[in-house]
Motif scaffolding. Structure first.
Motif: not given
Ligand code: SF4
Length: 411
Positions: A14-27, A73-77, A107-109, A144-146
């Motif tokens: 789970f993430c708050l928003s999707k970063c522009s470069y990310c193809n990880f399994n996250s939503y 790991g994540g996503g954003t634990p 951790a996402n800052p 696209g970082r938050i």
């Molecule tokens: S926070 Fe990490 S997992 Fe989530 S969209 Fe950004 S790069 Fe992908």
């Protein structure tokens, strides 16, 4: 019987928003599923525990496990509440823990405060991996970082204040348009904070991501391969001067603070991945769960047991997406490819002890050619990448792939 060291990976997609470069399994936008997802993870851990007991009594795998590392790991634990993190750690104790396990949380800052760090530390988390990525606000925006550079700095200082003494920082380089002074500045900003560990990744343009689309459409310049190599060499030089050990191609640590969890992957030892799309290497099999969080929750709620034969029949009717049985050629190849990522390389005696086969006769031609090309160093103790080999890792690793391989180990 000595217990076998086990590394547990827990995936939170789970993430708050999707970063522009990310193809990880996250939503993004699926946070409402978190409570059910945690319930499914709890069930999966217990099912694996029961499976391990039954499988050990009915197969040649008589193994007792002891958890050496746990990795959120994540996503954003860091979107989880500290109580939820504490709860998951307790559930992991279905498997006995080693005396001093390493417990890491990514951790996402943009999602954390000082109170959060203090509380997860009390819950047992003793290592943080902070996704700073850059200390340049323009680069962070492009990615696209938050969070801003300042928020990354603040998050690091809050974690320190809360008592964390083992912090990794992730940084990305070779971004479209990034200059060498900009990268150097990011490195210097990171070093001012004195992290114990740094993971530096060259940007990969992943098909289907917005960033790859912008480059393809000519809106952004394609990162230059030579500049990327120079950025890597600059990082090597600066981090070496600062006393960090370059223990893996993309990872540097203060000696003694190497990531124990990732070392288990690089040494190709046992790990169990729990959660949507999480990969495992256990009981002589490689397997992975379904990647959709919704499907994962549904599959787990319908599961009551993992029968001892289910890995052999390909994880039928379970929550797994694929299962691959053991194959000694594949294990040898994975062990070489992953082990060569490490500075120490492959130790001939350990390899022979593990496989009852000598490394040199098994890969004589490949090793001789790579030494000749200056990509590999070899001596009586083992083989390891040369300085040039580190820059051209995939060219080296390809030579050790078994015939008909998909090359999945090259990532
Ligand atoms: S926070 Fe990490 S997992 Fe989530 S969209 Fe950004 S790069 Fe992908």
């Amino acid at each position: 019987m000595n217990p076998v060291a086990l590394s547990l990976y827990l995936h939170f997609p789970f993430c708050l928003s999707k970063c522009s470069y990310c193809n990880f399994n996250s939503y993004a936008g699926m946070e409402r599923l978190i409570p059910d997802y945690l319930g499914a993870m709890e069930k999966e851990i217990l099912l694996w525990k029961m499976f391990a007991r039954e499988y050990s009594s009915q197969s040649s795998f008589h193994e007792e496990f002891q958890v050496e590392t746990v990795y959120f790991g994540g996503g954003t634990p860091s979107l989880l509440q500290p109580e939820q993190i504490a709860y998951v750690i307790e559930r992991c104790r279905a498997f006995p823990f080693a005396v001093a396990p390493e417990i890491t949380l990514e951790a996402n800052p943009g999602t954390v405060q000082e109170k959060f760090f203090a509380r997860i530390r009390r819950a047992g988390v003793n290592r943080l991996s902070l996704g700073a990525q850059s200390f340049n606000d323009g680069c962070l925006k492009l990615l696209g970082r938050i969070h801003s550079a300042n928020e990354a700095r603040e998050a690091f200082l809050c974690a320190r204040k809360a008592g964390f003494d083992n912090i990794n920082m992730d940084l990305i380089y070779a971004l479209p348009g990034q200059t060498m002074p900009c990268w150097q500045n990011t490195l210097e900003e990171a070093l001012r904070l004195h992290p114990e560990h740094l993971s530096l990744y060259s940007l990969t343009l992943e098909e289907g991501t917005p960033l790859a689309g912008w480059v393809k459409a000519g809106l952004l310049p394609l990162p230059d391969g030579d500049l990327a190599a120079d950025m890597y060499l600059l990082a090597e030089e600066i981090l070496d001067r600062e006393g960090y050990s370059h223990y893996e191609i993309s990872n540097w640590a203060v000696p003694g603070k190497e990531c124990r969890h990732n070392l288990a992957y690089w040494k190709n030892t046992s790990y169990l991945g729990v959660g949507a799309g999480a990969h495992s290497f256990l009981f002589g099999h490689r397997f992975a769960g379904v990647s959709s969080p919704q499907e994962y929750v549904e599959k787990l709620s319908a599961l009551e047991r993992l029968p001892p034969s289910f890995l052999e029949v390909g994880g039928e009717k379970s929550h797994l997406d694929f299962v691959e049985g053991a194959d000694v050629e594949r294990e040898m190849s994975d062990t070489v490819i992953m082990g060569l990522r490490l500075q120490e390389g492959i130790d001939l005696a350990s390899f022979a002890g593990r496989f009852q086969r000598e490394l040199l006769p098994a890969y004589r031609q490949e090793i001789e050619e790579l030494v000749e090309l200056g990509l590999l160093d070899a001596d009586e103790k083992g083989i390891r990448l040369s300085g040039r080999g580190k820059l051209l890792g995939n060219e080296v690793f390809m030579r050790f792939l078994p015939p008909n391989s998909t090359g999945s180990a090259l990532s």
